[in-house]
Design a protein around this motif. Sequence first.
Motif, PDB file in Angstrom:
ATOM      1  N   THR A  75       0.828  -1.215   0.000  1.00  0.00           N
ATOM      2  CA  THR A  75       0.000   0.000   0.000  1.00  0.00           C
ATOM      3  C   THR A  75       0.866   1.270   0.000  1.00  0.00           C
ATOM      4  OG1 THR A  75      -0.196   0.177   2.407  1.00  0.00           O
ATOM      5  CG2 THR A  75      -1.838  -1.186   1.282  1.00  0.00           C
ATOM      6  N   GLY A 112      -3.648  -1.767  -3.278  1.00  0.00           N
ATOM      7  CA  GLY A 112      -4.436  -1.867  -2.049  1.00  0.00           C
ATOM      8  C   GLY A 112      -5.660  -2.737  -2.246  1.00  0.00           C
ATOM      9  N   THR A 113      -6.147  -2.798  -3.504  1.00  0.00           N
ATOM     10  CA  THR A 113      -7.237  -3.717  -3.846  1.00  0.00           C
ATOM     11  C   THR A 113      -6.731  -4.562  -5.015  1.00  0.00           C
ATOM     12  OG1 THR A 113      -8.138  -2.094  -5.357  1.00  0.00           O
ATOM     13  CG2 THR A 113      -9.067  -2.131  -3.118  1.00  0.00           C
ATOM     14  N   GLU A 114      -7.556  -5.512  -5.464  1.00  0.00           N
ATOM     15  CA  GLU A 114      -7.094  -6.394  -6.547  1.00  0.00           C
ATOM     16  C   GLU A 114      -6.665  -5.567  -7.756  1.00  0.00           C
ATOM     17  OE1 GLU A 114      -9.922  -9.317  -7.852  1.00  0.00           O
ATOM     18  OE2 GLU A 114      -8.475 -10.248  -9.221  1.00  0.00           O
ATOM     19  N   TRP A 172      -0.558 -10.509   0.371  1.00  0.00           N
ATOM     20  CA  TRP A 172      -0.654  -9.520  -0.722  1.00  0.00           C
ATOM     21  C   TRP A 172       0.101  -8.234  -0.393  1.00  0.00           C
ATOM     22  CZ3 TRP A 172      -2.823  -4.709   0.044  1.00  0.00           C
ATOM     23  CH2 TRP A 172      -3.512  -4.545   1.254  1.00  0.00           C
ATOM     24  N   ALA A 230      -9.016  -9.455  -0.736  1.00  0.00           N
ATOM     25  CA  ALA A 230     -10.116 -10.411  -0.962  1.00  0.00           C
ATOM     26  C   ALA A 230      -9.643 -11.599  -1.812  1.00  0.00           C
ATOM     27  CB  ALA A 230     -11.287  -9.710  -1.622  1.00  0.00           C
ATOM     28  N   LYS A 231      -8.981 -11.299  -2.935  1.00  0.00           N
ATOM     29  CA  LYS A 231      -8.508 -12.382  -3.814  1.00  0.00           C
ATOM     30  C   LYS A 231      -7.441 -13.216  -3.100  1.00  0.00           C
ATOM     31  CE  LYS A 231      -7.787 -14.429  -7.902  1.00  0.00           C
ATOM     32  NZ  LYS A 231      -7.403 -13.958  -9.204  1.00  0.00           N
ATOM     33  N   GLY A 244      -4.547  -8.197  -3.829  1.00  0.00           N
ATOM     34  CA  GLY A 244      -5.349  -7.463  -2.843  1.00  0.00           C
ATOM     35  C   GLY A 244      -5.909  -8.431  -1.810  1.00  0.00           C
TER      36      GLY A 244
END
Length: 283
Positions: free
Chosen positions: A165, A195-197, A250, A237-238, A235
């Motif tokens: 991040t 920070g996200t996928e 991640w 979730a994945k 990220g």
Amino acid sequence: MAEATAALTRFADQPGVALRLPQGDSAWVALQGAQVLSWVSGGQEQLYLSPNALADGHSPIRGGIPVCFPQFNQRGPLPKHGLVRQMAWAVAQGPTVEGDALSVVLALQADQLAATVWGQACAVRLQVQLSPGRLCTTLHLHNPGRLAWSFTGALHTYLAVQDATQAELTGLAGQAEWDAVLDVHASAAPSQRFGTEFDRVYTAPAQGLMLQDGGRQLAITQSATWPQQVVWNPGPAKCASLADMPAEGWRQMLCVEAACVDTPVVVAPGAQWSGWQALQRVR
Ligand code: TA6
């Protein structure tokens, strides 16, 4: 003065080759997939290897530099990211010292690939060259058969980062970008943050990229024969859905890949192809 050394060793219970320079930098290459699993430079590990990576000798190993060939991702009928990351390679040449560089070449013979579901005669070599502050991997292909074949692929490099991040990737400004998560085409922003996928394919810029990660800077270049670059971070979730990654893994990785994704490269009978990616510690 100490000499550059190379030795057959084991790591995560896998056989492979250790390279060590007198100056202290080292690398470790698994025979499975000719996959570089470690590059230590300046006393710091530069590649990410998941602590949950499978080490059963045939499953894909999560981390290091997987060689994806002859198919990128699921763009064709073959297993995801092709076949060679799961195959047993052999040391074909070296270790060789040239100036301050130490290199080793791992290979798959043409009949090994001809015997797979792909069925094409293709000799594959991966040269791993270690020099102070620098690691260069080069994929060499040769078609010794009578029929042309084509491929897509990548050197799917997992870089270690202190905190994804906070990391920043620059050098892609204005390049054609395809966001594989949203399926949107755009022109790349001056810098990429995470920070996200994040799963995007870029037209590779000639001048290369720079990764800024805390106080560390890494220059990433590749040969023009790899027309694209893939940048991937799963990220949170994945990542949670990947059995071979810890939940927070991640944050500690960023894949920057020298790739050929959209237009398969055709290799004619008797022809050769090669493509490299170099990682250079700037700071
Ligand atoms: O290169 C990015 C990518 O193709 C992503 O879409 C993601 O799936 C990643 O590779 C990892 O693939 P793997 O088969 O190693 O889980």
